[in-house]
Scaffold this motif. Structure first.
Motif, mmCIF file in Angstrom:
data_model
loop_
_atom_site.group_PDB
_atom_site.id
_atom_site.type_symbol
_atom_site.label_atom_id
_atom_site.label_comp_id
_atom_site.label_asym_id
_atom_site.label_seq_id
_atom_site.Cartn_x
_atom_site.Cartn_y
_atom_site.Cartn_z
ATOM 1 N N ASP A 21 6.359 8.969 9.370
ATOM 2 C CA ASP A 21 5.578 7.721 9.426
ATOM 3 C C ASP A 21 4.192 7.897 8.810
ATOM 4 O O ASP A 21 3.467 6.924 8.610
ATOM 5 N N TYR A 22 3.834 9.121 8.521
ATOM 6 C CA TYR A 22 2.517 9.460 7.959
ATOM 7 C C TYR A 22 2.696 9.983 6.541
ATOM 8 O O TYR A 22 3.441 10.928 6.312
ATOM 9 N N ASP A 23 1.992 9.359 5.576
ATOM 10 C CA ASP A 23 2.147 9.780 4.181
ATOM 11 C C ASP A 23 0.894 10.425 3.599
ATOM 12 O O ASP A 23 0.806 10.648 2.388
ATOM 13 N N GLY A 24 -0.084 10.721 4.449
ATOM 14 C CA GLY A 24 -1.316 11.324 3.970
ATOM 15 C C GLY A 24 -2.440 10.308 3.818
ATOM 16 O O GLY A 24 -3.613 10.676 3.789
ATOM 17 N N THR A 56 -7.830 14.836 8.551
ATOM 18 C CA THR A 56 -8.129 16.262 8.729
ATOM 19 C C THR A 56 -7.353 16.822 9.914
ATOM 20 O O THR A 56 -6.754 17.892 9.825
ATOM 21 N N TYR A 57 -7.355 16.071 11.006
ATOM 22 C CA TYR A 57 -6.637 16.498 12.198
ATOM 23 C C TYR A 57 -5.134 16.611 11.934
ATOM 24 O O TYR A 57 -4.513 17.626 12.259
ATOM 25 N N LEU A 58 -4.552 15.564 11.342
ATOM 26 C CA LEU A 58 -3.102 15.570 11.101
ATOM 27 C C LEU A 58 -2.703 16.643 10.092
ATOM 28 O O LEU A 58 -1.719 17.354 10.299
ATOM 29 N N ASP A 59 -3.464 16.753 9.007
ATOM 30 C CA ASP A 59 -3.118 17.724 7.972
ATOM 31 C C ASP A 59 -3.230 19.165 8.451
ATOM 32 O O ASP A 59 -2.544 20.050 7.940
ATOM 33 N N SER A 60 -4.094 19.399 9.438
ATOM 34 C CA SER A 60 -4.241 20.762 9.953
ATOM 35 C C SER A 60 -3.327 21.038 11.152
ATOM 36 O O SER A 60 -3.250 22.171 11.624
ATOM 37 N N SER A 61 -2.643 20.002 11.632
ATOM 38 C CA SER A 61 -1.747 20.171 12.783
ATOM 39 C C SER A 61 -0.446 20.850 12.367
ATOM 40 O O SER A 61 0.113 20.543 11.310
ATOM 41 N N LYS A 62 0.003 21.747 13.210
ATOM 42 C CA LYS A 62 1.278 22.420 12.983
ATOM 43 C C LYS A 62 2.406 21.417 13.253
ATOM 44 O O LYS A 62 2.418 20.749 14.277
ATOM 45 N N TYR A 67 8.474 14.677 15.631
ATOM 46 C CA TYR A 67 7.441 13.818 16.193
ATOM 47 C C TYR A 67 6.064 14.446 16.019
ATOM 48 O O TYR A 67 5.921 15.670 16.071
ATOM 49 N N ILE A 68 5.061 13.615 15.831
ATOM 50 C CA ILE A 68 3.696 14.121 15.678
ATOM 51 C C ILE A 68 3.205 14.714 16.991
ATOM 52 O O ILE A 68 2.624 15.795 17.012
#
Length: 104
Positions: A21-24, A56-62, A67-68
């Motif tokens: 659901d997240y494309d950056g 920044t938070y999402l891109d650095s999340s493992k 699911y996010i």
């Protein structure tokens, strides 16, 4: 808490968010509150621009699953488990139920 803060979405919708659901740049989802009589096809599709702090938070999340939001055991959150941890996070941040910050 970052995801809730920067998207303004409800708990149930946050728990259903998938990495797909997240494309950056955007998060795209169907808000569960708009599903009427089980008809997902008539539900409101929402596109949320992703702020720099959230990106920044999402891109650095493992990525630990599809699911996010995953719990510490790399499993999707249950609603009860999420609510419990959410309450603890509010207490730690000094935020009360009315979303008022209690700074000492």
């Amino acid at each position: 808490m970052m995801l809730a803060l920067w998207t303004g979405q409800r708990e149930g919708d946050l728990l259903k968010l998938k990495w797909s659901d997240y494309d950056g740049q955007y998060i795209r989802l169907v808000q569960s509150k708009t599903i009427r009589h089980g008809k997902r096809s008539k539900a409101k599709r929402v596109t949320i621009p992703v702020s720099r702090p959230l990106k920044t938070y999402l891109d650095s999340s493992k990525k630990r699953g599809i699911y996010i939001l995953m719990n510490t055991r790399d499993q999707p959150w249950t609603e009860d488990g999420f609510r419990s941890s959410w309450g603890k996070a509010f207490d730690t941040a000094g935020i009360n139920e009315d979303l008022k910050c209690c700074v000492a």
